[in-house]
Scaffold this motif. Structure first.
Motif, PDB file in Angstrom:
ATOM      1  N   LEU A   5      57.917   2.149 -27.365  1.00 61.25           N
ATOM      2  CA  LEU A   5      56.657   3.453 -27.498  1.00 61.25           C
ATOM      3  C   LEU A   5      56.555   4.270 -26.375  1.00 61.25           C
ATOM      4  CD1 LEU A   5      54.650   0.659 -29.212  1.00 61.25           C
ATOM      5  CD2 LEU A   5      55.804   2.648 -30.600  1.00 61.25           C
ATOM      6  N   CYS A   6      56.493   5.491 -26.358  1.00 58.63           N
ATOM      7  CA  CYS A   6      55.945   6.325 -25.219  1.00 58.63           C
ATOM      8  C   CYS A   6      54.807   6.214 -24.908  1.00 58.63           C
ATOM      9  CB  CYS A   6      56.599   7.497 -25.562  1.00 58.63           C
ATOM     10  SG  CYS A   6      55.878   8.442 -26.942  1.00 58.63           S
ATOM     11  N   ASN A   7      54.586   6.385 -23.761  1.00 57.36           N
ATOM     12  CA  ASN A   7      53.392   6.308 -22.887  1.00 57.36           C
ATOM     13  C   ASN A   7      52.114   7.108 -23.479  1.00 57.36           C
ATOM     14  OD1 ASN A   7      54.063   4.394 -21.038  1.00 57.36           O
ATOM     15  ND2 ASN A   7      53.756   5.630 -19.280  1.00 57.36           N
ATOM     16  N   PHE A   8      52.580   8.284 -23.785  1.00 55.41           N
ATOM     17  CA  PHE A   8      51.514   9.306 -24.487  1.00 55.41           C
ATOM     18  C   PHE A   8      50.930   8.351 -25.571  1.00 55.41           C
ATOM     19  CE2 PHE A   8      50.431  12.429 -27.838  1.00 55.41           C
ATOM     20  CZ  PHE A   8      49.563  13.183 -26.863  1.00 55.41           C
ATOM     21  N   CYS A   9      51.664   7.962 -26.561  1.00 52.30           N
ATOM     22  CA  CYS A   9      51.162   7.099 -27.681  1.00 52.30           C
ATOM     23  C   CYS A   9      50.452   6.037 -27.343  1.00 52.30           C
ATOM     24  CB  CYS A   9      52.245   6.900 -28.612  1.00 52.30           C
ATOM     25  SG  CYS A   9      53.246   8.128 -29.299  1.00 52.30           S
ATOM     26  N   LEU A  10      50.755   5.336 -26.319  1.00 51.48           N
ATOM     27  CA  LEU A  10      50.041   4.324 -25.819  1.00 51.48           C
ATOM     28  C   LEU A  10      48.656   4.571 -25.426  1.00 51.48           C
ATOM     29  CD1 LEU A  10      52.924   1.828 -24.414  1.00 51.48           C
ATOM     30  CD2 LEU A  10      51.952   1.792 -26.578  1.00 51.48           C
ATOM     31  N   LEU A  15      50.235   7.880 -32.723  1.00 52.24           N
ATOM     32  CA  LEU A  15      51.744   7.953 -32.663  1.00 52.24           C
ATOM     33  C   LEU A  15      52.304   9.217 -32.850  1.00 52.24           C
ATOM     34  CD1 LEU A  15      52.325   4.389 -34.635  1.00 52.24           C
ATOM     35  CD2 LEU A  15      52.240   4.992 -32.006  1.00 52.24           C
ATOM     36  N   CYS A  16      53.315   9.693 -32.173  1.00 51.35           N
ATOM     37  CA  CYS A  16      53.924  10.655 -32.369  1.00 51.35           C
ATOM     38  C   CYS A  16      55.174  10.297 -33.709  1.00 51.35           C
ATOM     39  CB  CYS A  16      54.755  11.349 -31.219  1.00 51.35           C
ATOM     40  SG  CYS A  16      56.107   9.888 -30.514  1.00 51.35           S
ATOM     41  N   SER A  17      55.741  11.351 -34.000  1.00 55.30           N
ATOM     42  CA  SER A  17      56.718  11.332 -35.052  1.00 55.30           C
ATOM     43  C   SER A  17      57.480  10.168 -34.738  1.00 55.30           C
ATOM     44  CB  SER A  17      57.313  12.457 -35.704  1.00 55.30           C
ATOM     45  OG  SER A  17      57.931  13.028 -34.675  1.00 55.30           O
ATOM     46  N   LYS A  18      58.164  10.251 -33.652  1.00 54.65           N
ATOM     47  CA  LYS A  18      59.434   9.333 -33.075  1.00 54.65           C
ATOM     48  C   LYS A  18      58.819   7.871 -33.131  1.00 54.65           C
ATOM     49  CE  LYS A  18      63.002   9.423 -29.608  1.00 54.65           C
ATOM     50  NZ  LYS A  18      63.004  10.034 -28.123  1.00 54.65           N
ATOM     51  N   CYS A  19      57.851   7.578 -32.423  1.00 51.14           N
ATOM     52  CA  CYS A  19      57.061   6.348 -32.479  1.00 51.14           C
ATOM     53  C   CYS A  19      56.670   5.769 -33.955  1.00 51.14           C
ATOM     54  CB  CYS A  19      55.988   6.193 -31.384  1.00 51.14           C
ATOM     55  SG  CYS A  19      56.309   6.171 -29.797  1.00 51.14           S
ATOM     56  N   GLN A  20      56.030   6.710 -34.760  1.00 54.13           N
ATOM     57  CA  GLN A  20      55.691   6.390 -36.090  1.00 54.13           C
ATOM     58  C   GLN A  20      57.160   6.080 -36.746  1.00 54.13           C
ATOM     59  OE1 GLN A  20      53.881   9.668 -37.896  1.00 54.13           O
ATOM     60  NE2 GLN A  20      52.058   8.418 -38.208  1.00 54.13           N
TER      61      GLN A  20
HETATM   62 ZN    ZN Z   1      55.447   8.244 -29.333  1.00 55.33          ZN
END
Ligand code: ZN
Length: 168
Positions: A5-10, A15-20
């Motif tokens: 998962l990306c740091n931004f989401c963490l 969650l961004c669309s990619k992490c979702q």
């Molecule tokens: Zn993300």
């Protein structure tokens, strides 16, 4: 800390669309997300976490297994064990740190610490599936392991169906 998962989401918890997508596909679980956020929040206080590659977490009964890269265990256990202690307090679980990509024997030894493994063998069942039988040395004063939780962790992290037995 490195994760799927990306740091931004963490950091944001959103969650961004990619992490979702990763969460939806099952590549990442809710508990992975929760533990990754927790690890990131501890990074400032415990800088050795910056180099830890976190793979997965399994919440099994009273145990929380954390799978990190081979060689990352000392980083997680550094700072006098304070990282693991903080994780245990925040999750109210017993933390078990396991290594990604190690041999099956090493994985099982780490899973059952402090008990000694006497034998590991594979059992082929009539339906074509296999079970891995682990015979543990029954220690006199050692605590009895949480077999149910260990089975769940082995299944989720390694796809191993465990059969646990004890011998003197
Ligand atoms: Zn993300």
């Amino acid at each position: 800390m490195k994760t799927e998962l990306c740091n931004f989401c963490l950091k944001s918890g959103i969650l961004c669309s990619k992490c979702q997508g990763k969460l939806k596909s099952g590549k990442v679980s809710d508990i992975d997300f929760t533990i990754a956020r927790l690890l990131l929040s501890l990074e400032e206080k415990y800088p050795s976490l910056q180099d830890v590659h976190f793979h997965k977490a399994v919440d099994a009964d009273r145990i929380l297994a954390i799978l990190v890269d081979k060689g990352d265990v000392p980083r997680l256990l550094s700072h006098g064990g304070k990282i693991v202690k903080a994780l245990g307090e925040k999750t109210e679980k017993t933390i078990r740190v396991l290594e990604y990509g190690v041999a099956e024997r090493k994985f099982l030894e780490d899973l059952f610490v402090p008990l000694n493994i006497l034998t590991i063998n594979k059992i082929w069942l009539p339906d074509g599936t296999t079970e891995t039988r682990v015979i543990l040395k029954r220690g006199r004063r050692k605590r009895i392991p949480n077999v149910k939780a260990s089975k769940q962790i082995a299944k989720e992290l390694r796809g191993i169906t465990l059969r646990v037995e004890f011998a003197n």
